[in-house]
Design an enzyme around this catalytic site. Sequence first.
Site, PDB file in Angstrom:
ATOM      1  N   GLU A 329     -36.094  -5.061  30.106  1.00 24.34           N
ATOM      2  CA  GLU A 329     -35.565  -6.305  29.281  1.00 24.34           C
ATOM      3  C   GLU A 329     -35.207  -7.514  30.209  1.00 24.34           C
ATOM      4  O   GLU A 329     -35.207  -8.522  29.523  1.00 24.34           O
ATOM      5  CB  GLU A 329     -34.201  -6.126  28.433  1.00 24.34           C
ATOM      6  N   HIS A 350     -42.920  19.336  36.821  1.00 21.63           N
ATOM      7  CA  HIS A 350     -43.732  20.247  35.906  1.00 21.63           C
ATOM      8  C   HIS A 350     -44.315  19.615  34.585  1.00 21.63           C
ATOM      9  O   HIS A 350     -44.937  20.233  33.727  1.00 21.63           O
ATOM     10  CB  HIS A 350     -43.080  21.702  35.463  1.00 21.63           C
ATOM     11  N   LYS A 465     -36.838  -8.044  15.037  1.00 25.80           N
ATOM     12  CA  LYS A 465     -35.651  -8.192  14.053  1.00 25.80           C
ATOM     13  C   LYS A 465     -35.902  -8.818  12.979  1.00 25.80           C
ATOM     14  O   LYS A 465     -35.641  -8.677  11.759  1.00 25.80           O
ATOM     15  CB  LYS A 465     -34.742  -8.558  14.883  1.00 25.80           C
TER      16      LYS A 465
HETATM   17  O1  PA5 Z   1     -29.126  -6.347  26.914  1.00 18.88           O
HETATM   18  C1  PA5 Z   1     -29.067  -6.824  25.771  1.00 18.88           C
HETATM   19  O2  PA5 Z   1     -28.461  -7.913  25.605  1.00 18.88           O
HETATM   20  C2  PA5 Z   1     -29.341  -6.057  24.664  1.00 18.88           C
HETATM   21  O3  PA5 Z   1     -29.956  -4.831  24.973  1.00 18.88           O
HETATM   22  C3  PA5 Z   1     -28.240  -5.926  23.675  1.00 18.88           C
HETATM   23  O4  PA5 Z   1     -27.234  -4.876  24.440  1.00 18.88           O
HETATM   24  C4  PA5 Z   1     -28.720  -4.862  22.369  1.00 18.88           C
HETATM   25  O5  PA5 Z   1     -29.611  -5.698  21.785  1.00 18.88           O
HETATM   26  C5  PA5 Z   1     -27.601  -4.785  21.343  1.00 18.88           C
HETATM   27  O6  PA5 Z   1     -26.925  -6.221  20.941  1.00 18.88           O
HETATM   28  P1  PA5 Z   1     -25.491  -6.470  20.658  1.00 18.88           P
HETATM   29  O7  PA5 Z   1     -24.384  -6.016  21.397  1.00 18.88           O
HETATM   30  O8  PA5 Z   1     -25.445  -7.694  20.208  1.00 18.88           O
HETATM   31  O9  PA5 Z   1     -25.370  -5.552  19.190  1.00 18.88           O
END
Ligand code: PA5
Length: 476
Positions: A329, A350, A465
């Site tokens: 990410e 394996h 989303k």
């Molecule tokens: O690293 C990030 O920001 C994301 O992976 C969020 O943690 C994830 O999308 C969850 O978001 P939120 O905590 O706003 O529900």
Amino acid sequence: MAGQKDRLVSYDPEGVFLPDHGIDPEDISALHSQLEAARSEVLRDQELWEQQGDIPEQKQPLDAGFFRLPERTLDAYREQRDQSELGRILRTAGSLREIVDRVVVLGIGGSYMGTRAIFEACCHPYHNELSRSERGSCPRLYFEGNNVDNDATQGLLDLLTAKEKTSGPENRWAMVVVSKSGGTLETAVAFRQFLRTLQNSSDAENLGPERLVIPITGAEGKLRDLSRALEFQEVFDIPDGVGGRFSVLTAVGLLPAAILGLDVVRLLEGARAMNEHFVAASPEENVVLRYVAVSHLLETKHGMNQRVLSCWSKALEAFGLWYDQLLAESLGKQEQGATPLTTVNTRDLHSRGQQHQQGRRDKVITNLIVDEVRCDPIPIGTSQHNQDGLNGLAEKGLPDIMDAAIRGTNRAYLEDQRPTADLHLPRLNEHTLGQMFQMMMLATVMEGRLIGINPYGQPGVEAYKKHMQAILRGEE
Ligand code: PA5
């Protein structure tokens, strides 16, 4: 001098120095000035964030708050004890332990993966199967709100509601709901469903959701609004400037860890030790800089953009998955960023070993090795029935076999010129895990600065989303 229990993790890249398909030590030396520049930028980012002034356009978003968070949390705890954030976490965890036997953590991505990593790395591998006394009265832990899987959700609801509805901690459960934005659909839906179940469960001692639900969220948002409306007694903050995948050392990871009876101070001290090392150690000795240099050079020199974190302990699998998310990410932007992959060995030798040995030359392997096991070694032992031929190895224990597997695999990869580095944890405990979290977060932001990618934010995730919401509402 650091005592035995405070030893730092170490990084040994010997196995990447290969004539045709690797790099030379001089390649790393030639990168030193760029590495130092990237480290300085990470330090400047932290100062810029701390000044709370205007953040230049090209730096936004700037979630550099994670960097000195361990120091800030520990200092505040030392100065204000019970009144500090950590004091409140410990108090809340302590009282929850007394009144419930199960805790459900709701959250997705950065809002749960670090907690899962802590749980698997530091607790008994069968924690949830142990009796309450064997667990030292620490609750069982479950994860939901990280999907929209009907049957998985029902399975957990069944488990939570199956018990006789008598009073007492053995039959009671609580919920920690984590969402920084407060608007993530998966977590919000699960929260509504689990809250309804909790509200419907009668309790002779009249312990209601106000005590049994603990939200952890950002300063504003739907979860914050709900928390106000429902008057939960304890609500924890995910501070501004700390992004989801960088939030493991906020209440997000610390509260569940404390509920599990883990040493959260050691976790933070481990992270602080890594910070000190990162800032002070020279490029020749700095595990963060060297890890970044090797990964980066193999990618730029040979196009090796698959990063395999090869965990030689089952307890580290969830840590690997946490790191997968962090790297993917943070740097998977603008058609750049390596692809992370966690494996657990010897299990995955394996399933993936063939490909890693002879497949495309696009992989860098980093072994994550725990030097010392927690329990006494289990020997193979002798048997009257030696058809399996193991009597000759009777004295060997599982750690001996693991060690032979690591060395044997490294030797095989070397023969085939497959670049391989070793990351050693002296032991697996809160201190070394804290170091590892901080090391990987620092390495990720440093690499981002090195390749010109902003490691913070995840603009690409918004697209799914948006479509999902529109489809659900019949607009697409
Ligand atoms: O690293 C990030 O920001 C994301 O992976 C969020 O943690 C994830 O999308 C969850 O978001 P939120 O905590 O706003 O529900």
